[in-house]
Design a protein around this motif. Structure first.
Motif, PDB file in Angstrom:
ATOM      1  N   ARG A 170      12.331 -28.650  12.682  1.00 33.24           N
ATOM      2  CA  ARG A 170      13.772 -28.543  12.967  1.00 33.24           C
ATOM      3  C   ARG A 170      14.082 -27.264  13.739  1.00 33.24           C
ATOM      4  O   ARG A 170      14.912 -27.276  14.644  1.00 33.24           O
ATOM      5  N   SER A 221      15.557 -28.818  16.882  1.00 30.32           N
ATOM      6  CA  SER A 221      16.983 -29.142  16.713  1.00 30.32           C
ATOM      7  C   SER A 221      17.785 -28.070  15.980  1.00 30.32           C
ATOM      8  O   SER A 221      18.786 -28.370  15.345  1.00 30.32           O
ATOM      9  N   VAL A 239      23.020 -26.281  18.432  1.00 32.52           N
ATOM     10  CA  VAL A 239      23.847 -27.336  19.005  1.00 32.52           C
ATOM     11  C   VAL A 239      24.490 -26.793  20.273  1.00 32.52           C
ATOM     12  O   VAL A 239      25.008 -25.675  20.285  1.00 32.52           O
ATOM     13  N   THR A 246      29.329 -30.397  22.165  1.00 26.18           N
ATOM     14  CA  THR A 246      28.593 -31.669  22.229  1.00 26.18           C
ATOM     15  C   THR A 246      27.858 -31.891  20.913  1.00 26.18           C
ATOM     16  O   THR A 246      27.891 -31.047  20.016  1.00 26.18           O
ATOM     17  N   SER A 247      27.192 -33.010  20.827  1.00 30.05           N
ATOM     18  CA  SER A 247      26.326 -33.265  19.665  1.00 30.05           C
ATOM     19  C   SER A 247      24.857 -33.092  20.046  1.00 30.05           C
ATOM     20  O   SER A 247      23.968 -33.482  19.302  1.00 30.05           O
ATOM     21  N   ILE A 248      24.608 -32.482  21.196  1.00 32.00           N
ATOM     22  CA  ILE A 248      23.239 -32.287  21.682  1.00 32.00           C
ATOM     23  C   ILE A 248      22.585 -31.141  20.929  1.00 32.00           C
ATOM     24  O   ILE A 248      23.098 -30.021  20.914  1.00 32.00           O
ATOM     25  N   ARG A 249      21.451 -31.445  20.316  1.00 26.58           N
ATOM     26  CA  ARG A 249      20.717 -30.443  19.547  1.00 26.58           C
ATOM     27  C   ARG A 249      19.453 -30.048  20.308  1.00 26.58           C
ATOM     28  O   ARG A 249      18.823 -30.872  20.967  1.00 26.58           O
TER      29      ARG A 249
END
Length: 139
Positions: A27, A31, A34, A38-41
């Motif tokens: 993780r 990820s 963020v 946006t929701s882009i990780r």
């Protein structure tokens, strides 16, 4: 005299603790952050991968370590090969400027590898539990 041989339950606990550590690492690499609004990780793999020439090579080390840990936990060669394929693809495509960085954001090889480990080790533990249950029922 006490028996210091680890029990099956102790083995499961150790494996689960290792999976938690590897999941935390994956993780962080894939990820952790963020993109605002946006929701882009994305993770350290994407950030360090921006360094031309050496970034992707540096990030291959923790990925290779995950594969080695899978080997030590008894994951099958087929699953280790899948993990190596994920890492290799991430390395090769990740080395391409800009395209590779976008690929890193979407592919998340380390999270895929931890999922493979978890899937393989859960199946293996379930099979061992069934064997033990069969033995204890026949006793």
């Amino acid at each position: 005299m006490t028996d210091t041989t680890p029990t099956f339950e102790q083995d499961i606990i150790v494996i689960e603790q290792e999976l938690v550590r590897l999941d935390r690492l994956a993780r962080t690499l894939d990820s952790r952050f963020v993109l605002p609004g946006t929701s882009i990780r994305f993770g350290l793999d994407t950030i360090v991968g921006l360094i031309p020439g050496i970034g992707d090579t540096l990030m291959a080390a923790p990925s290779a370590w995950m594969i080695w840990r899978g080997h030590k936990m008894g994951v099958s060669k087929w699953h280790l090969a899948r993990m190596a394929g994920n890492t290799g693809l991430d390395y090769v495509i990740g080395a391409i400027p800009i395209i590779g960085d976008i690929f890193d954001v979407g592919f998340k090889a380390n999270l895929r590898n931890v999922a493979i480990l978890r899937e393989q080790l859960d199946v293996k533990n379930l099979a061992q539990r069934n064997v033990q249950a069969g033995w204890s029922q026949s006793s």
